[in-house]
Every structure is written in structure tokens, then in C-alpha cells.
Design an enzyme around this catalytic site. Structure first.
Site, PDB file in Angstrom:
ATOM      1  N   HIS A   1      -0.960   5.879   2.782  1.00  0.00           N
ATOM      2  CA  HIS A   1      -1.431   5.296   3.579  1.00  0.00           C
ATOM      3  C   HIS A   1      -0.883   5.510   5.400  1.00  0.00           C
ATOM      4  CE1 HIS A   1      -0.913   0.792   5.138  1.00  0.00           C
ATOM      5  NE2 HIS A   1       0.042   1.341   6.159  1.00  0.00           N
TER       6      HIS A   1
ATOM      7  N   CYS B   1       1.098  -0.976  -0.115  1.00  0.00           N
ATOM      8  CA  CYS B   1      -0.073   0.173  -0.311  1.00  0.00           C
ATOM      9  C   CYS B   1       0.716   1.404  -0.115  1.00  0.00           C
ATOM     10  CB  CYS B   1      -0.764  -0.075   1.279  1.00  0.00           C
ATOM     11  SG  CYS B   1      -2.468  -1.168   0.906  1.00  0.00           S
TER      12      CYS B   1
END
Length: 556
Positions: A125, A71
Site C-alpha cells: 500500500h 489494504c
């Protein structure tokens, strides 16, 4: 004279307002863990009518790839236009500004050119010590409150996670409204922001909407589970890694094993695999419905007439292929992503293109489509020309990476091949271990061809050699704002009681650790497999107590 100056000022202000109004808006849809398992990508089972509808409005990229299949680094590449190997950050906790403090994100750049920039849901993130980027957004980033598990039974049994709180079940089917879960709340907020933007026609916007599903856990309202028959799902036929691939190249799917109802070791049964595949499909259909609500609001407000829409998945996901789950590899199922771009007057309608694209290309493309100067120093290249001509020539290859312990796997992907070069950063090229896959003859990646096709290897390594060497990893000690950063050094660890660690792992008490026992509870499950053969000094495929305690070091 005063009247002349006033008139001129008014004229310039009016011209600026007209110019701002004519600039296209941008709706950037970011989806967590969404692979190209969609109707518009040819999937016969998944029900994704709204993403399919978006594809009919623009251009679908059939060969789009992330720059790292996890991510935070992937989202760093989206926002900065720089690959992870340029930034030097390959993990979840380290904020991108630890590696490139003066970076200007795509949102920040648009903000500097008069755009109102807003974000909700998962864009950067956030978590594991990482945080949002305040400089990117005109107003503070918005996150939903709650929206997790809805059933008590889902958390009746939990398992400690490596980072964060305990994990419950990997799936949940609850008879609840869409807004009970986070993505329904995110869609509500996005709709509210679009309606607010409708009232400010003189101010162009870049609105980033980050949906959380289909990221684990696979939770979705029951009606989306009911779209599918469990019996329709079959586990992938190939349940082993590619032949002759390095032992450390596959993922051991430690992310999934943190969930309480998933075995800590060993393969999944066919029924367990069907449950997860069913859950992924349900989560995709749930996400698709929330996206549909946002697209409807865009149309209803009239904003669609002047808005560029980008749908982007941050990376793919292994759904049991090669015996693997989650992302965290350089293989096709982890690296390939969905990418759809639509906008009146800027794209063709309902077409697909096979040209190569990578995440870092989105930043310069949006700048070109918005008529903004191209920022200097980006790794990506604009594919704006492809939106008008899907066969337009672009790049010969795209690039992505994935680290394993002390090794960096640098990958080059062409229209036909993928080559992965595994070596320590800075080491000579001749120390590398190689993988080569041919997607024309072997689309399922069953065989590493590096040893049998030296000419192809040489050609692809020449392309890879044109790229700068990957930067050593930058890691933030503690990961929070204002804390010091070390290059290539992780935060200090307490001294380990390796004898006690051995005893906890030796489940059957036979005084030896199998590979599966060794991998239980490892904090770095994707890197840990590469340590096992190094610790196994007598090469008997098990670790004695002494071998484990010495951790591969010579006996004294």
C-alpha cells in the site's frame, strides 16, 4: 591444474544456469477490493471470462480469507507471511518495517535465491504516508502516471477527503480506451516485462502485477458498463446488521461517504445502490479484460509453460449487505477473498477446493512450489499439497482481525463457524464481547449466536487461545521514511475546539446531535460509532453540547 579448475568452474556455472532455468517463474496478480463475485465462484451476473479461464487452469479456493479487511495490513500479510496481530500494524499509514524492521518479504526472499523480482501497480500500500519496499525488488517499483477520472463532470463537485485530495464522483462511465485508466497502463507494463523476461530464459522471475480496480471510485470504459442492465441489479434484501451484534462491529462506510455524490449520512436509495453495484460489476469486468491481456502475453511468450500464477484479492467488499458498504469489518463479505493458483505440473486443472486458506499461506506455498527452503518464523502454512489433492487435510481454522477504537476484534473462522472476540489488547478474556455465526444454518449472518451456543463458543475460543495475543498498534509519527515510531501512540494532535465542532455538526440547530450528525466528517468513521454511546451519558440517544464537549468525561 588450471585447465581442471577452469573446467570445473565452467561446469558449476552451467549447472547453476540449468538449475535457474528449471526453477518455476511466479506471476503474482494482486487485485484491490476484489471479492469472490466472479463467474467461476458462481455469480450469475458478473462477466469475468478471463479470471474464469484462469480457474480452468488450476485450483480455485472457495474458503480463502484475508488477515485484515483493509489494504495495507492485508498486503503486509501477503508479502511477509505474518498476520497483522504479529506485526502490530493495523492502519494504512504505517510501513510494515516500523513493526518488523528485519522482515524478509516473499519477493526479497526469492530475490536472495537468484530470482529477478519486479513489481508494478499496487502491491504494497503506497499512500497515506506509506511507501514501497525497495529491498523487495530487483528494479524500482513501477506506477502508472495518471489514469484517474476522464470526465470533467466527475470532478465538477468534490468533497474533502480525510486523507489525500478532494474526492469526485463514486462512479464514472466514459467512452474511452482501456489504457485511459490506470489498469490498462499496468497491463501494458506487465506485458512489456513478460516480453523482456522471454529474452532472459536463464533468469527466473517473480513479477507482481497489482491492479487497482474494482477499488473506489468505480471507473471503467463505457463498454464494460454496457455489459450489464441496471435493472438486473437488486439491493440486498437484508439492510440491517446481524441481530444482537455489537453496535460497533459493522462499518459505517466512511470511505464511500467521502465521494461527492454519496450522502454524508443515512442509507442509500435503491437507485443509488443499483448505481454502485453496477459500477462495481463494470470495474470487475474492466479489470478482468486487463488480466486477460496479461495472460495472453504469458501464453504467447511461451513463459506459461514454466510459470506459477497466483490470483489474489486483498479483501472482500460489502455491496450493501447488512446496510454496509466497503470493507473494514470481520464479516464474511469483507473477509472472504478470491484465490486461484495455476501452474503446469504443480496443480490439478479446473478443480475447486473447500479447504481453509488465508493470505499468510501464500508465501510458504510459493517457496515450496519453487523448491526453496521454507523461511523460519512465518505465520502461514503451505497449501502446496492441496494443489495436487484438493481434499488434503490442512488447518482447522484461519484467523483475522479488525480494530474498533480501543478494541481489537480477533476472529477465528472454521469451515462452519466464525467467532469474533472483541476486547482491549491485553485485557482478560472474560472482558470480551463475542460474535458467533453459523454458515451452514445462517450463511447470511442474520443472527449473532454467541449467547445461545456456549459449547461452540468455548470450542472456538480454545482454538483462538492458542494464538498469541495481538500486538499493540505500532504507528509511525508522520508515516514517512526515517521518522520515529511509537508503539500504541498516534502522532500528536492539535487541541480541538469542541464547541466549534459541535456547532458544525448541529445541522438543524436544535442544540443536540443525533448519531448521524455526530458521525459527519469523523476522521475515523469505523471507530467513531463506538464513541457515541460513551459520550451519551444520559442515554437519551442524542448528545447535548455539554456531552459532546466533555466527550464522555465526568462533569466537573
Amino acid at each position: 591444474m588450471k585447465h581442471t579448475i577452469l573446467a570445473l568452474t565452467t561446469l558449476l556455472a552451467s549447472a547453476a544456469a540449468i538449475q535457474a532455468a528449471e526453477r518455476p517463474n511466479v506471476l503474482l496478480i494482486c487485485v484491490d477490493d476484489l471479492k469472490p463475485l466472479l463467474g467461476c465462484y458462481g455469480s450469475p451476473l458478473v462477466q469475468s471470462p478471463n479470471i474464469d479461464r484462469l480457474a480452468t487452469r488450476g485450483v480455485l479456493f472457495e474458503r480463502a480469507f484475508c488477515n485484515q479487511a483493509v489494504c495495507a495490513p492485508s498486503r503486509n500479510s501477503l508479502m511477509t507471511g505474518l498476520r497483522p496481530q504479529t506485526i502490530g500494524i493495523y492502519d494504512l499509514p504505517t510501513n510494515f518495517r516500523k513493526g518488523i524492521p528485519d522482515a524478509v518479504t516473499v519477493a526479497q526472499y526469492f530475490r536472495g535465491h537468484g530470482y529477478r523480482t519486479e513489481a508494478m501497480g499496487k502491491i504494497m500500500h503506497v499512500g497515506h504516508g506509506n511507501y514501497e519496499d525497495e529491498a523487495s525488488w530487483t528494479v524500482p517499483h513501477w506506477r502508472p502516471k495518471g489514469g484517474g477520472y476522464q470526465l470533467l463532470e466527475s470532478t465538477a463537485t468534490t468533497r474533502p477527503a480525510r486523507v489525500g485530495g478532494p474526492r469526485g464522483a463514486a462512479t464514472e462511465c466514459a467512452d474511452v480506451p482501456d489504457t485511459a485508466y490506470a489498469d490498462g497502463m499496468i497491463a501494458d507494463e506487465a506485458i512489456a516485462r513478460l516480453r523482456a523476461a522471454q529474452a532472459q530464459p536463464g533468469e527466473p522471475f517473480l513479477i507482481a502485477v497489482g491492479f487497482l480496480k474494482p477499488h473506489l471510485p468505480f471507473v471503467a470504459p463505457k463498454k464494460y458498463w454496457d455489459l450489464y442492465q441496471r435493472s438486473a441489479f437488486e439491493p440486498p434484501q437484508r439492510q440491517t446488521p446481524p441481530a444482537d451484534a455489537p453496535s460497533y462491529a459493522p462499518t459505517t462506510w466512511g470511505e464511500l461517504r467521502q465521494y461527492s455524490d454519496v450522502p454524508e449520512t443515512g442509507p442509500l436509495s435503491a437507485d443509488e445502490q443499483r448505481q454502485l453495484i453496477h459500477g462495481y460489476h463494470a470495474a470487475v469486468s474492466y479489470l478482468d479484460a486487463q488480466l486477460g491481456r496479461v495472460l495472453d502475453a504469458l501464453d504467447q511468450t511461451g513463459l506459461a509453460r514454466n510459470t506459477i500464477i497466483v490470483l489474489w484479492g486483498d479483501h472482500g467488499w460489502h455491496l450493501g449487505d447488512h446496510g454496509m458498504w466497503c470493507k473494514h469489518t470481520n464479516y464474511e463479505q469483507a473477509a472472504r477473498i478470491p484465490l486461484i493458483v495455476a501452474g503446469p505440473g504443480v496443480t490439478q486443472v479446473g478443480v475447486k477446493t473447500g479447504i481453509l486458506a488465508e493470505t499468510v499461506d501464500i508465501y510458504p506455498t510459493l517457496c515450496e512450489l519453487a523448491g526453496l527452503p521454507r523461511p523460519e518464523g512465518l505465520d502461514g502454512a503451505s497449501f502446496a499439497a492441496v494443489l495436487k489433492d484438493p481434499q488434503a487435510a490442512t488447518k482447522e481454522a484461519v484467523f483475522h482481525v479488525y480494530p474498533r477504537n480501543q478494541l481489537m476484534g480477533r476472529a477465528v473462522r472454521t469451515a462452519r463457524y466464525r467467532l469474533v472476540e472483541w476486547k482491549k489488547i491485553g485485557d482478560p478474556a472474560d472482558t470480551a464481547e463475542l460474535e458467533l455465526y453459523d454458515y451452514e444454518t445462517d450463511p447470511e449472518e442474520t443472527q449473532n449466536l454467541a449467547a445461545s451456543q456456549p459449547e461452540v463458543v468455548a470450542r472456538l475460543r480454545a482454538i483462538l487461545a492458542k494464538q498469541p495475543e495481538a500486538k499493540p498498534p505500532v504507528r509511525a509519527v508522520g508515516g514517512q521514511k526515517g521518522q520515529k515510531t511509537r508503539r500504541g501512540v498516534s502522532s500528536a494532535k492539535p487541541k480541538q475546539d469542541r464547541a466549534a465542532m459541535f456547532a458544525r455538526r448541529d445541522k438543524d440547530g436544535d442544540g443536540k446531535l443525533t448519531r448521524e450528525e455526530f458521525l459527519i466528517g469523523q476522521p475515523d468513521p469505523d471507530e467513531a460509532p463506538s464513541r457515541f454511546p460513551r459520550f451519551d451519558t444520559d442515554k437519551d440517544s442524542t448528545l447535548s453540547r455539554e456531552e459532546f464537549i466533555n466527550a464522555g468525561k465526568p462533569k466537573h
